[in-house]
Design a protein around this motif. Sequence first.
Motif, PDB file in Angstrom:
ATOM      1  N   THR A 149       9.675  37.762   1.636  1.00  0.00           N
ATOM      2  CA  THR A 149      10.354  38.014   2.909  1.00  0.00           C
ATOM      3  C   THR A 149      10.701  36.703   3.603  1.00  0.00           C
ATOM      4  O   THR A 149      11.821  36.519   4.093  1.00  0.00           O
ATOM      5  CB  THR A 149       9.474  38.890   3.818  1.00  0.00           C
ATOM      6  OG1 THR A 149       9.152  40.080   3.115  1.00  0.00           O
ATOM      7  CG2 THR A 149      10.191  39.233   5.103  1.00  0.00           C
ATOM      8  N   CYS A 156      14.425  35.222   4.295  1.00  0.00           N
ATOM      9  CA  CYS A 156      14.917  34.825   5.629  1.00  0.00           C
ATOM     10  C   CYS A 156      15.549  33.441   5.591  1.00  0.00           C
ATOM     11  O   CYS A 156      16.579  33.205   6.221  1.00  0.00           O
ATOM     12  CB  CYS A 156      13.774  34.859   6.647  1.00  0.00           C
ATOM     13  SG  CYS A 156      13.230  36.521   7.059  1.00  0.00           S
ATOM     14  N   TRP A 194      18.120  44.715   6.105  1.00  0.00           N
ATOM     15  CA  TRP A 194      18.966  43.523   6.105  1.00  0.00           C
ATOM     16  C   TRP A 194      20.359  43.839   6.638  1.00  0.00           C
ATOM     17  O   TRP A 194      20.928  43.050   7.387  1.00  0.00           O
ATOM     18  CB  TRP A 194      19.061  42.927   4.700  1.00  0.00           C
ATOM     19  CG  TRP A 194      17.884  42.077   4.362  1.00  0.00           C
ATOM     20  CD1 TRP A 194      16.962  42.300   3.393  1.00  0.00           C
ATOM     21  CD2 TRP A 194      17.488  40.868   5.007  1.00  0.00           C
ATOM     22  NE1 TRP A 194      16.022  41.313   3.393  1.00  0.00           N
ATOM     23  CE2 TRP A 194      16.322  40.406   4.372  1.00  0.00           C
ATOM     24  CE3 TRP A 194      18.007  40.111   6.058  1.00  0.00           C
ATOM     25  CZ2 TRP A 194      15.664  39.241   4.738  1.00  0.00           C
ATOM     26  CZ3 TRP A 194      17.346  38.946   6.422  1.00  0.00           C
ATOM     27  CH2 TRP A 194      16.192  38.525   5.776  1.00  0.00           C
ATOM     28  N   SER A 211      20.071  44.183  10.439  1.00  0.00           N
ATOM     29  CA  SER A 211      19.831  42.871  11.069  1.00  0.00           C
ATOM     30  C   SER A 211      21.087  42.009  11.029  1.00  0.00           C
ATOM     31  O   SER A 211      21.465  41.391  12.035  1.00  0.00           O
ATOM     32  CB  SER A 211      18.687  42.146  10.358  1.00  0.00           C
ATOM     33  OG  SER A 211      17.503  42.885  10.442  1.00  0.00           O
TER      34      SER A 211
END
Length: 195
Positions: free
Chosen positions: A16, A20, A94, A97
Motif C-alpha cells: 500500500t 501510494c 484507487w 481517491s
Amino acid sequence: MTRMFGQFSPAMAAPTVLSCVVVGGMTHAFRAHLWRRRWFELGLGPLVIRLAGSVVVMALAAVSVSWLIGLYVTHAYELGARTIAYTVAGRFNWFFSLMLWTTLYAGTHFFRHWRLAEIRRLQLEVAARQAQLDSLAAQIHPHFFFNALNTLRALIAEDPARARDLMTDLADLMRYALQAGRREKVPLGEELEVV
C-alpha cells in the motif's frame, strides 16, 4: 477489512505504501501531461471524458503495482478468492481517491480560470465605457468651443470690452481643459475654481 482480507500485517502495509508512492508519481506526471497537452483549453465534455479515462488507467496501474509488490516482493498476498475481492475493492478505492483528487485539482483550476476571465471581462467593460466617455467628451469640447466662438462673435458688435473678457476667459478655460485632459485625475477644488 480484516474479515475480508485476513489479519493485518506489516507486510501488507508495504504494498500500500509503495503503491501510494507510485500513484503520487503518476499524478505528478499526469498533471504535467495535462498542461503540456493543453487539456484545460478543451471543452468541458472532452475534458471530462479524458480525465475519467485517465483516472481509470491510473487506478488500474495502482492496483496492479500494489498486487505485484504484495505477491512477488513482500509475499503479503496470495492468489485465491480473497485476491479477487481485494482487487475489486482496491480498484474502487484507487478509482475513488484518484477521481476525487482529479476533480479537486480540475475544479480549482477552473474556478481560478473563471475568476481571471471575469476580471478580464470587467476590465474590458470598464475600458469600453471609458472609451465611450472619452468619445463623448471629444464631441462635447468642439461643440462647446464653437458655441463660445459664436457668442464671442455676437458680443464683438454689441460690447467689445465684454468680448475681450470672454476671449480671455475662453483662452484660460481651453488651456486648463488641455492640461487637465492629460491627467488621469483632477482635484475637485481645481475643477470648481475653473467653473
